[in-house]
Design a protein around this motif. Structure first.
Motif: not given
Length: 503
Positions: A100-101, A103-104, A121, A123-125, A137, A156, A159
């Motif tokens: 998650s870190e 990806v965003f 978490r 948003r990543t999911q 995530p 990524k 996103a």
């Protein structure tokens, strides 16, 4: 696809570095929802063109339009804001951080400097679910395989709402099963409207995934064709300007030489209870999925990593390999998968070649530079190393010629056992053929070669015997002359998945 609107149009792109013109008025376009392949030999200008598009390089002349608007991306961040994402051959992710870190990264949710982990978490999911990626995530990227890291790069891009994604050699270290997973994800993303520029030396992949293919040669665009209207020999001819001939050396039946390396029940990090032999004059292919333990085994056999158990004998004598220096003394050389670990880019070609044999060309501790130059010139001629001369810095050579320099280093040392890990990774088709011929000739001169490769055609085309690993263990041995991709894969996949392979 022919009636799809044009998303990208690059017109008359020109780029020079000092006196060298590396892009010569190049035209390139990409349609909405298309996969457009870009191919060419190393040094043809592919990376330069894509670095211009992704904001990493300026250009001297020409125009770029994205979605009908002039694109003035002078930095990577500006290109990202415009909806362009570049997925590099080596995934550029922060390994200690979570999925998650990564990806965003740069867009983490929160206020007043405080990270909102619950929102991150969630948003990543949502992103992972949207592209059907079965990852958590919270999982650290450090624990992911190369294939999974490539998929995280794509997540990524999703996103970031990227509409144009550049894939630069995305399958260089992936096995066929992992390549298919990547292609499936690309298919899902293009169905949602994403467009892709696909750079690869694997021409078979071009026909599986691309709608059109463009060929760069010496900085000029020489052809753009629908993949349905061309074939592999035609593309090779356009890339290198000649027929390639037989891709692999003519197969012969070597007379098995003496056993030069005998490993008995060895275990180490990533593998356990492995027994194998290498004989003089043969190429033994080592196949398996990424994470099967192939590289770890190769490193341990050369002394780069310590064994946890078992015994290695060289020419019938037990040896203790505590470090690479012990391996070199025993006559073993390891050529790593990543050339950056073996090529000394800031040093000249001559020093890269002579590195392992410097004691042999020194007198009273003083290096004889004339003899070093003579040695280098001999290998430049005999191995066909394309360079301006022994004084050229190795970092200025193409990947294939860097690989030849490393091979020359160990030939100069008269090393009898060569362990080569992904020897043609990121190398164009012409250079691949030359490296294949070189490995074949080295074996026929009496050296024993263990070749680790994720490319099954390479394993099948070169190997006298094929060893297959799965989950850290050897699962079988096949004769090179009669093995098939299916036979290798049936041994390479985990036991729980083998029934699916045969179905």
């Amino acid at each position: 696809m022919n009636d799809a609107p044009c998303l990208l149009r690059m017109s008359g792109i020109r780029k020079t570095f000092g006196p060298y013109t590396v892009l010569k008025d190049v035209d390139f376009d990409l349609r909405q929802g298309e996969v457009h392949a870009l191919i060419g030999e190393n040094g043809a200008g592919k990376s330069t063109l894509m670095n211009i598009l992704s904001g990493g390089l300026s250009f001297d002349a020409g125009t770029i339009e994205l979605g009908g608007q002039t694109l003035n991306a002078r930095t990577p961040s500006q290109a990202i804001e415009a909806g362009i994402a570049m997925m590099h051959q080596e995934p550029k992710l922060a390994a200690p951080l979570s999925v998650s870190e990564n990806v965003f990264m740069g867009r983490l949710p929160g206020q007043a400097g405080a990270l909102n982990r619950r929102a991150l978490r969630r948003r990543t999911q949502e992103v992972l679910d949207s592209v059907s990626l079965p990852l958590s995530p919270d999982e650290p990227v450090a624990g992911l395989s190369i294939a999974q890291r490539q998929l995280v790069q794509l997540a990524k891009a999703v996103a970031m709402n990227a509409r144009l994604i550049i894939l630069d050699e995305p399958t260089a270290s992936l096995t066929p099963v992992e390549v298919q997973a990547l292609f499936d994800l690309v298919g899902r993303l293009r169905a949602r409207g994403a467009s892709f520029i696909y750079i690869s030396h694997h021409l078979d992949e071009i026909f599986r995934i691309a709608d059109r293919v463009s060929v760069l040669k010496d900085g000029a665009m020489v052809a753009t064709l629908p993949t349905a209207e061309t074939d592999k020999p035609s593309l090779i001819n356009r890339m290198i300007g000649r027929e390639l001939g037989d891709y692999y050396p003519a197969r012969d039946t070597p007379k098995p030489g003496e056993v030069v390396l005998d490993a008995r029940n060895i275990s180490g990090g990533g593998f356990a209870d492995v027994s194998l032999t290498l004989r003089a004059g043969e190429i033994v292919g080592l196949a398996g999925l990424v994470g099967a333990g192939r590289t770890e085994l190769g490193r341990a056999l050369s002394g780069a990593d310590r064994l946890k158990g078992g015994e290695i004998s060289i020419a019938g004598r037990a040896v203790k390999l505590r470090d690479p220096a012990d391996g070199i003394k025993a006559g073993i050389a390891y050529l790593p998968e990543d050339r950056r670990d073996s090529v000394l880019r800031p040093l000249p070609v001559a020093q890269n070649i002579s590195l392992a044999a410097r004691h042999d060309i020194a007198s009273a501790g003083i290096l004889r530079l004339k003899q070093e130059k003579t040695m280098a010139l001999g290998f430049i001629r005999s191995l066909g190393i394309r360079t301006r001369g022994p004084e050229q810095l190795a970092g200025g050579l193409s990947g294939g010629n860097q690989q030849k320099c490393v091979l020359a280093r160990w030939i100069a040392k008269d090393t009898r056992i060569l362990i080569v890990d992904e020897p043609t990774r990121g190398v164009d088709v012409g250079a691949k053929r030359e490296i294949y011929a070189l490995l074949h000739n080295l074996a026929r001169e009496g050296r024993a070669i263990l070749m680790i490769s994720s490319e099954l055609p390479e394993i099948l085309g070169l190997s006298d015997r094929i060893l297959v690993m799965s989950e850290g263990r050897l699962t079988g041995e096949l004769p090179g002359a009669h093995a098939t991709e299916n036979a290798i894969l049936s041994l390479a996949v985990p036991q729980s998945s083998r029934e699916a392979i045969h179905a």
